[in-house]
Structures are given as C-alpha cells and as structure tokens.
Design an enzyme around this catalytic site. Structure first.
Site, PDB file in Angstrom:
ATOM      1  N   LEU A  18     -14.243 -39.435   4.898  1.00 42.95           N
ATOM      2  CA  LEU A  18     -15.906 -39.156   4.949  1.00 42.95           C
ATOM      3  C   LEU A  18     -16.703 -40.514   5.489  1.00 42.95           C
ATOM      4  CD1 LEU A  18     -18.411 -37.632   4.372  1.00 42.95           C
ATOM      5  CD2 LEU A  18     -18.429 -38.630   1.904  1.00 42.95           C
ATOM      6  N   CYS A 520     -16.900 -49.065   1.293  1.00 41.60           N
ATOM      7  CA  CYS A 520     -15.963 -48.952   0.283  1.00 41.60           C
ATOM      8  C   CYS A 520     -15.299 -50.543   0.166  1.00 41.60           C
ATOM      9  CB  CYS A 520     -14.699 -48.027   0.704  1.00 41.60           C
ATOM     10  SG  CYS A 520     -15.054 -46.312   1.144  1.00 41.60           S
ATOM     11  N   HIS A 645     -22.921 -70.865  -5.845  1.00 36.81           N
ATOM     12  CA  HIS A 645     -24.029 -69.862  -5.154  1.00 36.81           C
ATOM     13  C   HIS A 645     -23.979 -68.523  -5.820  1.00 36.81           C
ATOM     14  CE1 HIS A 645     -25.691 -67.356  -2.196  1.00 36.81           C
ATOM     15  NE2 HIS A 645     -24.499 -66.753  -2.032  1.00 36.81           N
ATOM     16  N   HIS A 698     -29.947 -60.847   5.165  1.00 34.91           N
ATOM     17  CA  HIS A 698     -29.427 -59.370   5.349  1.00 34.91           C
ATOM     18  C   HIS A 698     -30.347 -58.601   6.419  1.00 34.91           C
ATOM     19  CE1 HIS A 698     -28.862 -61.087   1.313  1.00 34.91           C
ATOM     20  NE2 HIS A 698     -27.787 -60.311   1.322  1.00 34.91           N
TER      21      HIS A 698
HETATM   22  N1  GLN Z   1     -19.157 -68.324   0.430  1.00 33.72           N
HETATM   23  C1  GLN Z   1     -19.283 -66.822   0.871  1.00 33.72           C
HETATM   24  C2  GLN Z   1     -19.953 -66.785   2.071  1.00 33.72           C
HETATM   25  O1  GLN Z   1     -20.536 -67.336   2.593  1.00 33.72           O
HETATM   26  C3  GLN Z   1     -20.357 -66.352  -0.202  1.00 33.72           C
HETATM   27  C4  GLN Z   1     -20.525 -65.037   0.017  1.00 33.72           C
HETATM   28  C5  GLN Z   1     -21.262 -64.289  -1.049  1.00 33.72           C
HETATM   29  O2  GLN Z   1     -22.068 -64.816  -1.690  1.00 33.72           O
HETATM   30  N2  GLN Z   1     -21.309 -63.045  -1.108  1.00 33.72           N
HETATM   31  O3  GLN Z   1     -19.635 -65.681   2.884  1.00 33.72           O
HETATM   32 ZN    ZN Z   2     -24.197 -64.725  -1.435  1.00 36.78          ZN
END
Ligand code: GLN
Ligand code: ZN
Length: 758
Positions: A18, A520, A645, A698
């Site tokens: 899919l 996925c 983070h 993003h």
């Molecule tokens: N250190 C990872 C990156 O920079 C952190 C990714 C994340 O926070 N999803 O890709």
């Molecule tokens: Zn992140």
C-alpha cells in the site's frame, strides 16, 4: 463454542504494497484506478488470511487513516478542502497531506493536523469542528467494503469509531465544546447503522477507546446519551475498548445498552472478573487475550489457566480476540528469513497471533488435549526464552545493582558548571548550533545500501562517510556556526543506529508498522539485557573534531527514546530496561568525554510519547524516565556540557520533570508554536539554558532573519539572554542542502543581530 474475531488488521501489506502504491499515485506515476485495485486486492488477501475467525473486521482498511475515513463518512470535511474541485479521493488526500505551494498560483491547502493515536506511534488526522459543524452521512466506502467482504465469503463485522471517541479525538477550531455537537451527530450514526443492517451486517464493532482514559462527568453522560439513542439499531453493537483499564469507567461501560463489550484483557487483566460480574446476563464479553501491541508469543498455557474458568461461567457469551487492532504489529513472521533463529522462536506477528487465538479457542471448546502438541511447543519456546543466557546477562544485572543516587547527580549545581563551561568553550552570547543531522542525500543512502548488501567494502564506506562529515563541517564553518556537529551521515535512524550496536536487540527485515499515511517504522526488538560491547560514536566524532577548531558536539540517542521507539520486553518492567539502556549510553558519554569531546547532546525526542494514558500514572513514568536520563547523562565532569533535544513544544504539563533532567542546554521545537512555549515559562522558571527552535525544519520555507530575531527576543522576555541558544527546531536530515544553507545563513545572521549593541 467460543466466538473468535479480530479488531483490525495491518493494512499496509506484508511487503508494504500500500505504501508503494500510494507514493506512486501521489507522484503521478499511476492513476486512481491502479490504487483502488491494489487496495481491493490487499483487503481480499487480508480477509482470506483471517477467514478462520468467526468474525472478520471490515472497514479497518484505510488508504491513509481510519479517523480520516470516519470524518469523510460523517461529512466532516473542512471548507478549505470541500470547496476545491476534483474527486473525493483528491479531497481525501488533500486533507491528509495538504497541498504545498510549489508556485505562487497554486491552490495551497493546509493539511489536517496530525496527532498520536492514544499511546501508540500511529498518527491520525484530527477531525476539525466548530460550533456550526453539521454532519451528513456518506456510507459508500464502508458499504462497498462490506459488499466486497460478503462476496469474499467471510463473516463480516464492520468497524467504526464510536461517536463519543470521535468527538473526543477532534478539535473545535473556535473553542466551542465538541460535546455540544453530539445531538447533531447521533442521528447520522443511527442512519449509518441502519445502512449497514440493510446491507446484511449483523454485528458492528464500535470503537470507544476513550473509555480507558479519565473522563469527566460530561463525557460520561455523553456515553449514556449516545448509546441510549443508538440502542434501537437493527445491528448488534460490540463496543470495544483497548490500550488500558476501564478504571472508574467500568460501571459506565458495563451499563451501556449494547450487545457486547470488548476489554483489553492484557492491559486490564485485573478487570476481567469485575466486568464479567457487572455485565447483564445477555451481553457478550469479548476478551482481548493476545497482545496486539507487542511481538511476543503469548503464554497459551498460562492464558488458559485463567481463561478456562471464565469460559465455563460465560459459555457462549465469551468471545476471544487480540487486545486491540493488529495495526500496531508487523504482518508475518514467516517471511523473516534472516532473523536470529533463537529469538525468532519467541516471536509472533499478526498472522501468528491469529494462530494463537485459534488455538486458544480450540482448547476452550474441545479441551487442551485437542491441541496438546501446539501447547507443548508454545511452552517450550517460552521456557527457552526464560532460560536463555542471551536474555539474562548477569554482568548487566550486577551493574544495574551498583547504581546509587550519585549516578544521576552532576558534581556541582548548574551555575558553577555553567561558569566552568563558559571558560572552556569561550562561546559568544546567543551561541548558534544545529540539532545534529545534515541532509541525508541520495548518495549517502546509496552508499549505506551498498555497504549493507556487501557491494561496498567497509573502508570504502568509512571513507564515503568521512567525506560527508568533512563536507558538513566545512559548510558549518563557512556559515559561521559556533558549535558544530558531524552531521550523522552514518546513521540510518537515530534509534536503529544504536540498537544495532548494542547487545540485546534484534532487527527484522520486514517488520514494518504504519506510523502515518504511507510512513512506516521498523521498531528494533529489544529482547535481552542491554550492554555495549564497544564505543559506538567515538571514532566518527573524533574524526569530525580533527577537522575544526570549533567545538564539536557528540551526538547520542537517550535511553527513554530508544525504549519508546522499540518493541520492548514483556518479561520485565519498562523501567528496568530503561536503566540498562541508561548504563550502556552512559558508557558512551564517558568515552566521548574521555576522547576530549566538550559538548555531548543526548536526544530524548520521544520522552513525552511514553506518558501513560491516565494522568494519574504520569508521575510514576516521569520518575523513572527522568532518572534513566540522569544516570545516562550526569556522570560527566562539570566542564563537560550536556545538551538534550526534544521534538515538541508542549511542555506546560511536564516542565518540572524536564528541569529535573538537569541538562545544561535543552533544544526544543517552538518555531510553529511560540505562544505555547512562553506559556510554559510563564508558570515555571526553567533554571538552565534553552535553545528554542527558531527554524521550522518541517517546512521547506526559509525563515527570515527578522522573524528569528523576534522569536528569540520574545523568549528573552522570559529567559535571561545569557541562557539562550539559537538553533533549528530539529535535525536537518529530511531537508536539502539548498534549503539548509540559506536558512542557516539567516540563523547565524539573526544571532549576530541579537549580539549587536542596540
Ligand atoms: N539528532 C537527531 C537529528 O538531528 C535528532 C532527531 C530528532 O529529534 N528526531 O536528526
Ligand atoms: Zn527533533
């Protein structure tokens, strides 16, 4: 006779058919007809695979998301999408994915908001309401699938999301109360049930998982009102709950006028007796006895030990099923040809889980003797797992036993450390950095695939990755960033990279689970005590540091995130596995420090995801999760700077816990939600340094200098300027260099503007 059924089946396909069909359709390489045909084929295949069950789910299949399907069924399609031309399929994907503005003349459409489905890693599209939302029935999808299923010769049970959960999952864009919509919504549900009855459905599965969360009286009343109104339907309703206990909602659920209730007897095992006792004598009790959330074989003998007396009491009223939809597990263990055979003997994916279900039902109806051989094989596999020296490693257990309070404590308090770190690192005010990864280009991925396939020798692969690292370092120097990263070229995924190097994990080849749409994930399988045979990141980091005089951050994934993104053990508490992971990563932290690395970032991207569904259980989770992070991170000297983070900005409710991690610097996602961030800091004085993400990675948009300056200035109203960092809000691996360079150039410029005396 015990009735067997299933709540839902993985829709993506054993070979992700899919996914590939969707992506080809989205790229314009195939047409709607091809997609529809493939989807129909998958549904038929999945029904055939489930046909040994007495009732088979229908309508659990989705081209993108089952909540989005429900929105279309109920006519909840926002104006910005409904108003566009094109087919229903176009509108559907427009709402699912948005339409980007490639050129200025395009009709861009914002995608629906996506959020996590309860405590799973599946994401659904949030229904959008306002005070004027009207509902209208569009039953075609469901009726078509029901007709197909009946044609396939299976005993079909349509699956829909219940009205109360549906409203609970949605958001009122104007701040009005979604419950006010219930009286308008219920007649549409009644019509839907009538359509299903007219087309031959006898039972309908109506999912109300919100019953396992804390509900206030208004929501509880909504249940009574909703099911009183639907009680007249010509179908029998099986009301399903899953992912947890009913708790306070048990009497409510038991009293609803439905034909049957499904309880997650894995997570709410302790409630089986109480629910059986509370349920009126004419109701079906469906018990979810096979775990739909993990990949372990069920202990069939132990299950029968408690299930047999229940079956005797309930007789035909007892139904058996997996605990929840099998959407959350991979399809078929049988195609895993390279899995470690010992570990493999302990596992069950969706199809194997259905085998187990069938076995249990046979044992209940015909007696255990009828399936004696299979029960014996099952018992042997489980005994093998319990005994295996690969599961229990005495050295790891001994090491966990030595953990004391000092493990999680930095030597000095933040202000003293901060001074020592400032002396060592000599950073300017508003230091700039990135979150770790740089673009994962096609060349990088190709090199990795060739290396894995044995087509590229180890040293050639290492050279290729070093070239990428050198490139990333030079670009960062040219941009004038203050704290550099090596760019993570050598990592396919932030959890898999570590899992592959730690003892205690295995990886499937095809164990894909849908995360959202065509996306996925293939979660690592954590099966045994965790240890780290050798350093995992030190050489790459040391190489990167050798190329520059600027400080180079070491980059690790934290224990809680590794845990939350894996299939974890069911033979010990998650907190125990977290401690083992913490010790393994702690060794890496100390090795990096030993190698002269002055700044080490430990990502806890998924810490928030592990929060239990019930708030009452949050404290307990946060206590062990935060402690695991502290043990992992806080063994370093004062002059070593620890960063962490997190990939979200909702901190209001957990900020105190986050502060207890005591990281010197935390970088977080804020660029899309500056107000939320500020809200958290209004309430609580976060004591250490913060890098509020000012560049939304993003989005393909390049953030402007002024916009970033403004974000940091507003943060500086809450947090002292000397504790602020300037950085993007996540890693850059999904972006292209052409986007990253101008964005980071602006980011560095923003920091310079902030530093300039005004
Ligand atoms: N250190 C990872 C990156 O920079 C952190 C990714 C994340 O926070 N999803 O890709
Ligand atoms: Zn992140």
């Amino acid at each position: 006779m015990t009735t067997t059924h299933n709540l839902g089946f993985p829709r993506i396909g054993a070979n992700r058919e899919l996914k590939f069909a969707l992506e080809s359709y989205w790229r314009g390489e195939s047409d709607a007809q091809a997609l529809t045909t493939l989807a129909g084929g998958l549904r038929r295949r999945h029904w055939q695979q489930q046909r040994r069950l007495d009732l088979v789910p229908v309508g659990d299949f989705s081209l993108y998301d089952q909540v989005l399907d429900m929105s279309f069924t109920l006519g909840v399609v926002p104006e910005r999408v409904a108003g566009q031309s094109g087919s229903e399929l176009d509108s559907y994907f427009r709402l699912a994915r948005g339409r980007a503005s490639r050129d200025s003349g395009c009709h861009c459409v914002q995608a629906g908001e996506m959020t996590k489905w309860f405590d799973t890693n599946y994401h659904y599209i949030v229904p959008e309401f306002d005070a004027d939302t009207a509902f209208s029935l569009n039953p075609d999808r469901l009726l078509r699938q029901l007709a197909e299923a009946l044609e396939s010769g299976v005993n079909a049970k349509p699956v829909i999301i219940g009205p109360v959960t549906y409203l609970h999952l949605g958001k009122c864009k104007d701040g009005s109360d979604p419950l006010a919509l219930l009286p308008r919504l219920l007649p549409v549900y009644a019509q839907l049930l009538e359509c299903l009855a007219a087309q031959g459905a006898d039972w309908v599965q109506i999912d109300e998982p919100v019953l396992v969360t804390e509900l206030d009286t208004a929501w509880q009343d909504a249940f009574r009102q909703a099911y009183a109104e639907l009680a007249g339907a010509r179908v029998q309703l099986l009301l399903t709950t899953y992912f947890g206990r009913l708790g306070d909602n048990l009497p409510l659920a038991a009293g609803l006028p439905v034909a049957g209730i499904h309880l997650d007897a894995v997570n709410a095992h302790a409630e089986v007796a109480a629910l059986a006792a509370a349920l009126p004598a004419d109701r079906v009790l469906s018990l979810g006895v096979i775990n739909g959330r993990n990949i372990w074989k069920t202990d069939l003998n132990a299950t029968l030990d408690w299930l047999e007396p229940v079956a005797r009491d309930l007789g035909e009223r007892l139904w058996l099923a997996p605990s929840c939809s099998l959407l959350h597990v991979p399809v078929d263990l049988d195609i895993e040809d390279r899995l470690d055979p010992e570990v493999r003997s302990w596992l069950a994916f969706a199809l194997q889980k259905l085998d187990e279900l069938e076995l249990l039902a046979t044992a209940l109806t015909e007696g255990r003797a009828a399936v004696q051989a299979q029960l014996k094989t099952n018992a042997e596999a489980l005994a093998g797992r319990r005994r295996s020296s690969r599961v229990r490693n005495p050295a790891v257990r001994a090491a966990v036993g030595t953990i004391d309070a000092d493990f999680g404590r930095r030597r000095s308090a933040y202000p003293q450390r901060a001074q020592l770190q400032a002396d060592r690192l000599q950073l300017p005010p508003y230091p700039t950095t990135t979150i770790g990864s740089f673009p994962q280009t096609a060349e990088i991925r190709r090199a990795r695939q060739q290396f894995r396939a044995g087509e590229l020798a180890a040293d050639a692969y290492q050279e290729a990755m070093q070239r990428e690292i050198a490139h990333a370092v030079h670009e960062q120097e040219a941009l004038g960033l203050d704290v550099l990263v090596h760019g993570e070229a050598e990592r396919n995924d932030m959890v898999e990279y570590f899992g592959e190097q730690l003892d205690g994990f295995v990886f499937s080849r095809f164990g894909w689970v849908q995360s959202y749409g065509s996306r996925c994930v293939k979660p690592p399988i954590l099966f045994g005590d965790i240890s780290r045979p050798q350093p995992m990141t030190v050489d790459w980091t040391r190489y990167a540091q050798s190329l520059t005089d600027k400080p180079m951050k070491g980059m690790l994934t934290g224990p809680v995130t590794i845990l939350n993104w894996s299939f974890v053990r069911d033979d010990q508490p998650r907190s125990e596995s977290a401690l083992q992971l913490a010790l393994a990563i702690r060794q890496e932290v100390l090795d990096l420090e030993q190698a002269g690395v002055g700044i080490i970032q430990i990502d806890e991207a998924a810490l928030r995801e592990g929060l239990p569904l019930r708030r009452a259980e949050w404290t307990q989770y946060l206590d062990w999760a935060i402690e695991a992070f502290r043990i992992c991170a806080n063994g370093v000297r004062d002059e070593t700077q620890i960063h962490t983070h997190m990939c979200y900005s909702q901190f209001n409710d957990i900020i105190e816990a986050i502060a207890r991690m005591d990281a010197d610097v935390i970088t977080i996602e804020t660029s899309r939600s500056d107000l939320q961030l500020l809200g958290a800091f209004d309430r609580f004085d976060y004591p250490n340094a913060i890098g509020p993400g000012v560049y939304d990675i993003h989005s393909p948009n390049i953030p402007g200098v002024e916009q970033m300056v403004q974000l940091i200035r507003s943060a500086a109203e809450r947090i002292p300027a000397q504790r602020l960092w300037v950085n993007p809000d996540c890693g850059l691996k999904t972006r292209r260099w052409e986007e990253v360079i101008p964005a980071l150039r602006n980011l560095v410029e923003a920091a310079r503007t902030l530093r300039a005396p005004s």
